[in-house]
Design a protein around this motif. Structure first.
Motif, PDB file in Angstrom:
ATOM      1  N   ASN B  73       0.787  -1.224   0.000  1.00 27.15           N
ATOM      2  CA  ASN B  73       0.000   0.000   0.000  1.00 27.15           C
ATOM      3  C   ASN B  73       0.823   1.279   0.000  1.00 27.15           C
ATOM      4  OD1 ASN B  73       1.048  -0.015   2.530  1.00 27.15           O
ATOM      5  ND2 ASN B  73      -0.884   0.296   3.589  1.00 27.15           N
ATOM      6  N   SER B  74       2.042   1.210  -0.492  1.00 28.17           N
ATOM      7  CA  SER B  74       2.870   2.411  -0.518  1.00 28.17           C
ATOM      8  C   SER B  74       2.198   3.508  -1.344  1.00 28.17           C
ATOM      9  CB  SER B  74       4.237   2.049  -1.111  1.00 28.17           C
ATOM     10  OG  SER B  74       4.989   3.177  -1.390  1.00 28.17           O
ATOM     11  N   THR B 109       5.716  -3.770  -5.932  1.00 24.62           N
ATOM     12  CA  THR B 109       5.195  -2.980  -7.047  1.00 24.62           C
ATOM     13  C   THR B 109       4.620  -3.856  -8.161  1.00 24.62           C
ATOM     14  OG1 THR B 109       6.917  -1.349  -6.558  1.00 24.62           O
ATOM     15  CG2 THR B 109       5.748  -1.108  -8.634  1.00 24.62           C
ATOM     16  N   TYR B 110       5.432  -4.774  -8.703  1.00 21.50           N
ATOM     17  CA  TYR B 110       4.952  -5.645  -9.786  1.00 21.50           C
ATOM     18  C   TYR B 110       3.839  -6.563  -9.281  1.00 21.50           C
ATOM     19  CZ  TYR B 110       9.139  -4.978 -12.838  1.00 21.50           C
ATOM     20  OH  TYR B 110      10.127  -4.489 -13.650  1.00 21.50           O
ATOM     21  N   ASP B 111       3.971  -6.985  -8.016  1.00 25.75           N
ATOM     22  CA  ASP B 111       3.055  -8.016  -7.498  1.00 25.75           C
ATOM     23  C   ASP B 111       2.014  -7.433  -6.540  1.00 25.75           C
ATOM     24  OD1 ASP B 111       4.409  -9.922  -8.971  1.00 25.75           O
ATOM     25  OD2 ASP B 111       5.575 -10.691  -7.306  1.00 25.75           O
ATOM     26  N   ILE B 112       2.344  -7.458  -5.261  1.00 29.06           N
ATOM     27  CA  ILE B 112       1.320  -7.215  -4.246  1.00 29.06           C
ATOM     28  C   ILE B 112       0.820  -5.778  -4.227  1.00 29.06           C
ATOM     29  CG2 ILE B 112       2.910  -6.755  -2.311  1.00 29.06           C
ATOM     30  CD1 ILE B 112       1.063  -8.543  -0.572  1.00 29.06           C
ATOM     31  N   GLY B 113       1.622  -4.834  -4.718  1.00 33.42           N
ATOM     32  CA  GLY B 113       1.190  -3.434  -4.671  1.00 33.42           C
ATOM     33  C   GLY B 113       0.679  -2.899  -5.998  1.00 33.42           C
ATOM     34  N   LEU B 114       0.520  -3.761  -6.997  1.00 35.79           N
ATOM     35  CA  LEU B 114       0.166  -3.288  -8.341  1.00 35.79           C
ATOM     36  C   LEU B 114      -1.196  -2.599  -8.363  1.00 35.79           C
ATOM     37  CD1 LEU B 114       0.994  -3.111 -11.330  1.00 35.79           C
ATOM     38  CD2 LEU B 114      -0.130  -5.300 -11.694  1.00 35.79           C
ATOM     39  N   SER B 145       9.791 -12.919  -8.078  1.00 33.84           N
ATOM     40  CA  SER B 145       8.641 -12.034  -8.239  1.00 33.84           C
ATOM     41  C   SER B 145       8.264 -12.075  -9.716  1.00 33.84           C
ATOM     42  CB  SER B 145       8.985 -10.596  -7.840  1.00 33.84           C
ATOM     43  OG  SER B 145       9.726  -9.953  -8.870  1.00 33.84           O
ATOM     44  N   SER B 146       7.195 -11.367 -10.069  1.00 34.72           N
ATOM     45  CA  SER B 146       6.840 -11.346 -11.492  1.00 34.72           C
ATOM     46  C   SER B 146       7.776 -10.418 -12.266  1.00 34.72           C
ATOM     47  CB  SER B 146       5.377 -10.937 -11.685  1.00 34.72           C
ATOM     48  OG  SER B 146       5.159  -9.638 -11.181  1.00 34.72           O
TER      49      SER B 146
END
Lengths: 391, 309
Positions: B73-74, B109-114, B145-146
């Motif tokens: 959630n940044s 960023t790529y994954d959980i925060g996208l 990660s992705s």
């Protein structure tokens, strides 16, 4: 006004600096109404229409960390999705106020009222105020802001009211004048703001074995101060508009032999039943919990001290536990007080199952036997359930 | 745009003594970013290496305001900070110009925060989001990660008897952000610090949301000697594996075109995470990476040609 309208009205009068929001039934109309106020320029709020409840709470955390008055509102699965950040908001001591329109948690999916959502996060470190009707939802919202921002507390507050039963039914609301609300809430100056670049702070650091425990203890301290603050603000609110509030309400409880403990809209129905039973000579009473967190255990134990049997109404289940969440707290409160009182837990109203006066009469009827014979083996009962186990 | 010498003379906002590994390029990137942005900057970061090494209570390495909340959630957190700023500024309770920079690693960023990133960019917050991309979940122990390149050996995609590292090509995150049609998107690396600094400055000067994807080699996760971090970063650009470019209001500009484009194997062979690819049976994976790199590079040049015309 409906419960949603009444709460949106309180929010209009508060005019928070930032409101974050994501739609979920039955909270939607609250936010529709507030969005109309934003669109019409009635409030100068930054309305952040996020892409999930997780982000709604995250953005509220960011806004509150910036020293803004921040609010959001949600229900059920929305609350569940923001769960992680609900804990973080409390641990960062951010005075966010969040109306929660109580709705059953999935699954199976259901949009109607029960308390599984807010009861599930009773240990998140938020203050929880439950409302009996739309008037209380309004009054609680206005008081919540002052409670949350009180320097001895600095904790976020959930104001809960029952989905559909209160959120979508209209009643007459006695509102405060806008100027009265403005005076009531005053201005808020956060002790620390992330926007202060001249005196920078780091918020949300990694807190390991050598400090985390102490910080959690400080959170306990904030919660420990909350009962006095809630009472003080409830009294002041009474002086302002004639409606005083306490941590709980004792309704015809003083000499009651059969006591029901409840929270939320069912308390209104229970009061009518209590009145009827009193007319029939039954010494019935109600203890309505307003502040479930903090839970005023000593005062509640004292208020229930004269009862011969207690029926605790729970609108949620604590699976695998000895009864519902309210039931367990009441039993714990009575432990060690020397009162051997028979207690029965009535789980009711899950997924919006109607709680009728007859159901409440059934509960009281059951209590008469408990008063004679003490806590029975089948002390966890499902009120209004069809089939096995139902009463 | 400040030169490196001018940057070096500025007040250092990232304090020394934080707990990053020697040779950590994410922290080099942070230093370059802060020197460019200056002290009137609120920064935030998702859970990850940078947050962990800079903020172990009661210490902080941030001499500017900093907020961390959770992993995914940044962007959402910073959008709340920025919304509060707009509100307070409108009310006359604050009058200073402030930069807002949200950050996250590739996992965050790529994954959980996208989702939170996509939402914040779509809403148009005046903030810069920076992904410090070290191509795996390094903080939790080098899991894929992705954003991890194809063929990479990680803790969850080890080179084993029947599997040879990560099977998939990385998610084209920068393209996904370009597709958001925000005013500014760029790729950079601290291996070319002037380029990185210029892009940060431009991103902050443009009204509206901006996104930068910064390749930040990780000595531990990529398995190369720590003193080679800057070389590895530059070689990623010089092989065109990580082109550095910017997209300003839809117009592409490649900010460094290698005169002598090196084969990608020169970059791969210096990193232990790719060592298994150099066995005969795995050489075809290197070929596939080369083909993918060439295709991406050609497509980038084509887009530059199309949009600069």
């Amino acid at each position: 006004m409906t419960g949603n309208d009444a709460t949106a009205e309180a929010m209009r009068q508060i005019a928070p600096d930032v409101v974050t929001c994501f739609p979920i039934t039955p909270q939607t109309e609250l936010m529709h109404k507030f969005a109309e106020h934003v669109a019409d320029g009635d409030v100068d709020t930054e309305l952040v229409l996020v892409e999930s409840e997780h982000s709604a709470m995250s953005a509220a955390v960011g806004a509150a960390a910036a020293g803004a008055r921040a609010m959001t509102a949600t229900a059920a699965n929305g609350l569940a999705l923001m769960w992680e950040i609900v804990y973080i908001a409390a641990s960062y001591r951010l005075p966010i106020v969040m109306p929660v329109v109580n709705r059953a948690l999935s699954g199976p999916i259901n949009i109607h009222c029960d308390h599984s959502d807010t009861m599930g996060c009773r240990d998140t470190g938020w203050i929880q105020l439950y409302s009996e009707n739309a008037q209380e939802a309004y009054d609680n919202t206005l008081q919540a802001l002052r409670i949350a921002e009180h320097p001895d507390v600095l904790l976020p507050v959930m104001v809960t009211f029952d989905g559909f039963i209160l959120s979508h039914t209209a009643e007459i609301l006695e509102g405060l004048e806008d100027a009265e609300v403005k005076d009531w809430i005053g201005t808020y100056e956060a002790k620390y703001s992330i926007l202060n670049t001249d005196d920078p702070v780091t918020i949300g650091p990694l807190d390991l074995q050598d400090y985390y425990f102490e910080h959690k203890r400080q959170q306990v301290e904030g919660m420990r101060h909350a009962p006095d603050v809630i009472r003080e603000i409830g009294r002041a609110y009474g002086e302002l508009c004639g409606r005083s509030y306490d941590l709980f309400e004792a309704y015809r409880l003083e000499d009651a032999e059969l006591a029901v403990v409840a929270l939320g809209s069912t308390c209104g129905t229970t009061k009518v039943v209590v009145d009827e039973l009193r007319e029939q000579g039954v010494k019935a009473g109600l203890l309505k919990i307003r502040s479930f967190r903090p839970f005023p255990e000593a005062e509640i134990a004292e208020a229930l001290g004269n009862a011969k049997a207690i029926g605790v109404l729970d609108r949620s289940i604590s699976f695998g536990a000895p009864g519902g969440p309210v039931h367990k707290e009441i039993k714990a409160a009575l432990y060690g007080t020397g009162h051997e009182i028979g207690i029965v837990n009535y789980i009711y109203g899950l997924g919006g199952r109607d709680m009728s006066m007859n159901d409440i009469k059934t509960a009281f009827a059951g209590l008469e036997k408990v008063a004679r014979e003490g806590t029975p083996d089948d002390n966890i009962r499902f009120l209004g359930l069809r089939g096995e186990g139902g009463v | 745009m400040p030169g490196l010498k001018q940057l070096a003379e500025r007040e250092e906002l990232m304090a020394g003594g934080h707990r990053a590994c020697a040779g950590c390029l994410p922290m080099t990137a942070m230093r370059q970013i802060l020197l460019t942005a200056g002290k009137d900057t609120v920064s935030g970061c998702s859970t990850g290496c940078v947050e962990v090494v800079t903020t172990i209570y009661p210490y902080t390495a941030w001499r500017n305001p900093f907020i961390h909340s959770a992993f995914e959630n940044s962007a959402a957190t910073m959008s709340g900070v920025e919304a509060a700023y707009r509100s307070l500024r409108r009310q006359g309770r604050i009058d200073k110009e402030i930069n807002f920079i949200a950050m996250g690693g590739d996992g965050g960023t790529y994954d959980i925060g996208l989702q939170a990133l996509s939402g914040a960019m779509e809403r148009g917050h005046n903030m810069l989001y920076i992904c410090y991309d070290n191509e795996a979940y390094m903080n939790t122990g080098i899991q894929r990660s992705s954003g991890t390149p194809k063929g990479t050996a990680t803790s969850t995609t080890p080179a084993g008897k029947i599997r040879q590292g990560k099977k998939e090509f990385p998610k084209p995150l920068t393209d996904i952000m370009i597709a958001h049609r925000i005013p500014y998107v760029a790729q950079a690396t601290p291996g070319y610090p002037k380029d990185l600094s210029d892009k940060v400055e431009k991103a902050l000067s443009i009204e509206g949301p901006a996104f930068m994807n910064i390749l930040t080699p990780c000595t531990r996760g990529w398995r190369y000697p720590m003193e080679e971090s800057m070389d590895i970063a530059r070689l990623a650009v010089d092989t065109c594996f990580w082109p550095i470019y910017e997209v300003e209001h839809g117009r592409f500009k490649v900010t460094r075109k290698p005169k002598d484009k090196r084969p990608v194997s020169e970059w791969l062979e210096r990193q232990g995470r790719f060592s298994h690819l150099f066995k005969d049976k795995n050489r075809h994976i290197i070929d596939e990476i080369q083909e993918d790199t060439d295709r991406n590079w050609e497509w980038l040049l084509k887009r530059e040609e199309l949009t600069q015309a």
